[in-house]
Enzyme design. Sequence first.
Site, PDB file in Angstrom:
ATOM      1  N   SER A   1       0.822  -1.213   0.000  1.00  0.00           N
ATOM      2  CA  SER A   1       0.000   0.000   0.000  1.00  0.00           C
ATOM      3  C   SER A   1       0.855   1.262   0.000  1.00  0.00           C
ATOM      4  O   SER A   1       1.982   1.266   0.499  1.00  0.00           O
ATOM      5  CB  SER A   1      -0.917   0.025   1.230  1.00  0.00           C
ATOM      6  OG  SER A   1      -1.877  -0.995   1.162  1.00  0.00           O
ATOM      7  N   ALA A   2       0.295   2.333  -0.539  1.00  0.00           N
ATOM      8  CA  ALA A   2       0.966   3.629  -0.510  1.00  0.00           C
ATOM      9  C   ALA A   2       1.156   4.056   0.946  1.00  0.00           C
ATOM     10  O   ALA A   2       0.286   3.806   1.792  1.00  0.00           O
ATOM     11  CB  ALA A   2       0.136   4.670  -1.250  1.00  0.00           C
TER      12      ALA A   2
END
Length: 215
Positions: free
Chosen positions: A61-62
């Site tokens: 995930s970012a």
Amino acid sequence: MDEYFERRRRMVEKLKEELNISDRVAEAMLKVPRHLFVPPEYRREAYNDYPLPIGYDQTISAPHMVAIMCELLDLKEGMKVLEIGTGSGYHAAVVAELVGKRGKVITVERIPELAKRAEKTLKELGYDNVIVVVGDGSEGYEKEAPYDRIYVTATAPDVPPPLIEQLKEGGKMVIPIGNFSQYLYLIEKKKGKIEKRNMGPVRFVPLIGKFGFKD
């Protein structure tokens, strides 16, 4: 390593400016070497604020999404937390920093190869308070229930009933729901009832399993 630390510091400072994240979450993210949780060919990009491929059609995930989810969970020292979707193990490491040595993170991954790689990285970095389990995350992990907090790193059609059952009274869950249009929800369990708050649009890989999407 100095070069990576400086990149990590800049990433955290940017998140503090843009999201106003708490000092606790900022400190946890500053401690975790994200570049060691991505394939070698992506290490130079590890501190950019976007998802990266980790193999098997999955992503890490970012950083901003990890920060947002950690803030919504309101994690405290000593809590027991269930993560659904281990992926690279990065998010579990950040949560492990926030719950401390007295806390515990159980993380469930359906892809054995990813689970093995994540477990290796976590152990090498000294995260002994993280337990990696291979299984269907949509069913949770009843053996260690109940949990103070649960979070899901893949989008589900709805909140899987086993996760509601395994959440402690007064506990919180963060989960993306939806298919083409996905939204992040904060779930709170109060007097046996569930309160849901829509925290805005997101984009995650699908949760595959009995109470998720079909493979």
